[in-house]
Design an enzyme around this catalytic site. Sequence first.
Site, PDB file in Angstrom:
ATOM      1  N   LYS A  70       0.825  -1.206   0.000  1.00  0.00           N
ATOM      2  CA  LYS A  70       0.000   0.000   0.000  1.00  0.00           C
ATOM      3  C   LYS A  70       0.859   1.255   0.000  1.00  0.00           C
ATOM      4  O   LYS A  70       0.582   2.220  -0.718  1.00  0.00           O
ATOM      5  CB  LYS A  70      -0.941  -0.008   1.211  1.00  0.00           C
ATOM      6  CG  LYS A  70      -1.928   1.158   1.245  1.00  0.00           C
ATOM      7  CD  LYS A  70      -3.153   0.810   2.066  1.00  0.00           C
ATOM      8  CE  LYS A  70      -2.881   0.789   3.553  1.00  0.00           C
ATOM      9  NZ  LYS A  70      -2.884   2.146   4.141  1.00  0.00           N
ATOM     10  N   SER A  71       1.910   1.279   0.810  1.00  0.00           N
ATOM     11  CA  SER A  71       2.762   2.464   0.890  1.00  0.00           C
ATOM     12  C   SER A  71       3.412   2.774  -0.452  1.00  0.00           C
ATOM     13  O   SER A  71       3.455   3.933  -0.886  1.00  0.00           O
ATOM     14  CB  SER A  71       3.847   2.259   1.958  1.00  0.00           C
ATOM     15  OG  SER A  71       3.286   2.118   3.238  1.00  0.00           O
TER      16      SER A  71
ATOM     17  N   ARG B  79       2.768   6.058  -3.299  1.00  0.00           N
ATOM     18  CA  ARG B  79       3.886   6.897  -3.740  1.00  0.00           C
ATOM     19  C   ARG B  79       4.098   6.799  -5.244  1.00  0.00           C
ATOM     20  O   ARG B  79       4.452   7.789  -5.894  1.00  0.00           O
ATOM     21  CB  ARG B  79       5.145   6.508  -2.961  1.00  0.00           C
ATOM     22  CG  ARG B  79       5.089   6.974  -1.501  1.00  0.00           C
ATOM     23  CD  ARG B  79       6.007   6.151  -0.595  1.00  0.00           C
ATOM     24  NE  ARG B  79       6.071   6.713   0.748  1.00  0.00           N
ATOM     25  CZ  ARG B  79       5.143   6.517   1.705  1.00  0.00           C
ATOM     26  NH1 ARG B  79       4.068   5.785   1.427  1.00  0.00           N
ATOM     27  NH2 ARG B  79       5.290   7.046   2.906  1.00  0.00           N
TER      28      ARG B  79
ATOM     29  N   GLY C 146      -5.011   8.201   5.433  1.00  0.00           N
ATOM     30  CA  GLY C 146      -4.109   9.157   6.053  1.00  0.00           C
ATOM     31  C   GLY C 146      -2.881   9.419   5.202  1.00  0.00           C
ATOM     32  O   GLY C 146      -2.366  10.544   5.166  1.00  0.00           O
TER      33      GLY C 146
ATOM     34  N   ARG D 296      -8.626  12.398  12.676  1.00  0.00           N
ATOM     35  CA  ARG D 296      -7.220  12.033  12.898  1.00  0.00           C
ATOM     36  C   ARG D 296      -6.314  13.256  12.795  1.00  0.00           C
ATOM     37  O   ARG D 296      -6.554  14.164  12.002  1.00  0.00           O
ATOM     38  CB  ARG D 296      -6.826  10.941  11.901  1.00  0.00           C
ATOM     39  CG  ARG D 296      -7.488   9.613  12.244  1.00  0.00           C
ATOM     40  CD  ARG D 296      -7.672   8.713  11.054  1.00  0.00           C
ATOM     41  NE  ARG D 296      -6.411   8.262  10.511  1.00  0.00           N
ATOM     42  CZ  ARG D 296      -6.311   7.520   9.418  1.00  0.00           C
ATOM     43  NH1 ARG D 296      -7.391   7.183   8.750  1.00  0.00           N
ATOM     44  NH2 ARG D 296      -5.132   7.135   8.992  1.00  0.00           N
TER      45      ARG D 296
ATOM     46  N   ASP E  80       2.177  -1.067  12.043  1.00  0.00           N
ATOM     47  CA  ASP E  80       0.910  -1.523  11.470  1.00  0.00           C
ATOM     48  C   ASP E  80       0.591  -2.964  11.836  1.00  0.00           C
ATOM     49  O   ASP E  80      -0.559  -3.400  11.698  1.00  0.00           O
ATOM     50  CB  ASP E  80       0.939  -1.395   9.945  1.00  0.00           C
ATOM     51  CG  ASP E  80       0.808   0.048   9.486  1.00  0.00           C
ATOM     52  OD1 ASP E  80       0.273   0.868  10.250  1.00  0.00           O
ATOM     53  OD2 ASP E  80       1.252   0.354   8.370  1.00  0.00           O
TER      54      ASP E  80
ATOM     55  N   ARG F  11      -6.300   1.695  17.979  1.00  0.00           N
ATOM     56  CA  ARG F  11      -6.037   0.269  17.791  1.00  0.00           C
ATOM     57  C   ARG F  11      -5.653  -0.447  19.080  1.00  0.00           C
ATOM     58  O   ARG F  11      -5.931  -1.646  19.226  1.00  0.00           O
ATOM     59  CB  ARG F  11      -4.956   0.069  16.721  1.00  0.00           C
ATOM     60  CG  ARG F  11      -5.477   0.313  15.315  1.00  0.00           C
ATOM     61  CD  ARG F  11      -4.446   0.082  14.247  1.00  0.00           C
ATOM     62  NE  ARG F  11      -5.052   0.254  12.919  1.00  0.00           N
ATOM     63  CZ  ARG F  11      -4.365   0.485  11.816  1.00  0.00           C
ATOM     64  NH1 ARG F  11      -3.045   0.571  11.861  1.00  0.00           N
ATOM     65  NH2 ARG F  11      -4.992   0.626  10.670  1.00  0.00           N
TER      66      ARG F  11
END
Length: 450
Positions: free
Chosen positions: A38-39, A43, A111, A140, A335, A366
Amino acid sequence: MSNSIINLQTAENQQILTIKPPKTGLSLQGTLKIPGDKSISHRALMLGAIAQGQTTIEGLLLGEDPRSTAECFRAMGAEISPLNSQKVTVQGIGLGKLQEPLDVLNAGNSGTTIRLMLGLLASHRDRFFSVTGDASLRSRPMSRVIKPLQQMGAQIWGRNNNSLAPLAIQGQPLKPIHYQSPIASAQVKSCILLAGLMTEGKTTVTEPALSRDHSERMLQAFGATLEIDSKTNSVTIIGGSTLTGQTVIVPGDISSAAFWLVAASIVPGSELLIENVGINPTRIGVLEALEMMGADIALENKRLVTGEPVADLRVKSCQLKGCTLEGDIIPRLIDEVPILAVAAIFAEGTTIIKDAAELRVKESDRLAVIASELNKMGAKITELPDGLEITGGTGLKGAEVDSYTDHRIAMSLAIASLNAQGKTTIHRAEAAAISYPEFVETLQQFRGSL
């Protein structure tokens, strides 16, 4: 998973996932491919949008968060092909050429989208942008990126003294700074580096511990000039670079692999091979943590794929043991704390997780949520101000639990239920699609007959 039940139903606009393991026991066997990281997906879309020429992205995560990123950059002039296959093309418009959108940009639940994008928007002179998100994102904290951007001269307004979305941004020229970040956060670091792309001079970020470095790797691949000092956890970007479109191959997301690493570890008789997983050194805290717990995990076929280290992970079931996780390892597994809490329930002894207060401002709190929901299933978890204390060996029983619309909570509860006695019902299970659209489908491939 012979004689087990894994059902997904929709009721009152939410998905309800029901899991009932067979009384005769089960084992997980086979080979898995997991979604793209995902990261890296975020990007690749962003840098492709502001580069010159075409970027081709293979293996892109087709989850909700990258879709939010794609929609935002389409609204600012980038041409991005539909996210309906894992090969996506982006026709970049060049650095500094994002268009003023006609409407409010919507980052959804992401986020990463809103925080990284703020660095780019703040530095686009003479253009006005407004950004919002869903209810979770609007609660957030954004001040962690807004404050350093304001030190650079950014003009940003928002709710709660400019700390919550919706946000309004008046782009203008920024000045370089050396920012001493109080937290190790790839989102903070990346936001400042992206702002520094169009800032004359050198912009530097120093962290108390090393956070994930996907931005640095990808910025360099697209042509940006960076200086990295690993001794001080500092990275400097030199403004004025030209970014050129690239071919990006996105490896499998180790955060998604973590669910299956824990599942195979705790379900007796299991052996899984998880292919093409990114093993970036700034992301393998979960592997180090599971190694400390005695997990049987082997890294096979190690290789480099477009600058990112990749391997196939073979994991076999074994008896885990408790450990203490704290300090510099936490940013590299932040995470994965919810699923590591599941692993700790089935470990011998006590597991203590510290220095993870960051988890209280994610998609949910969390720490509070994973403790409350797993305790409903019979776990013994005590919340700490910055972590969890988990007593292992308690066993679990089926219960009614809730994801709190948090994807990592939903998937962690599903894995926990594989080793629970009786039926577990997970409400708002649709949250898993944010980062792992095929999670339930992958889970069902192990179910055998209904």
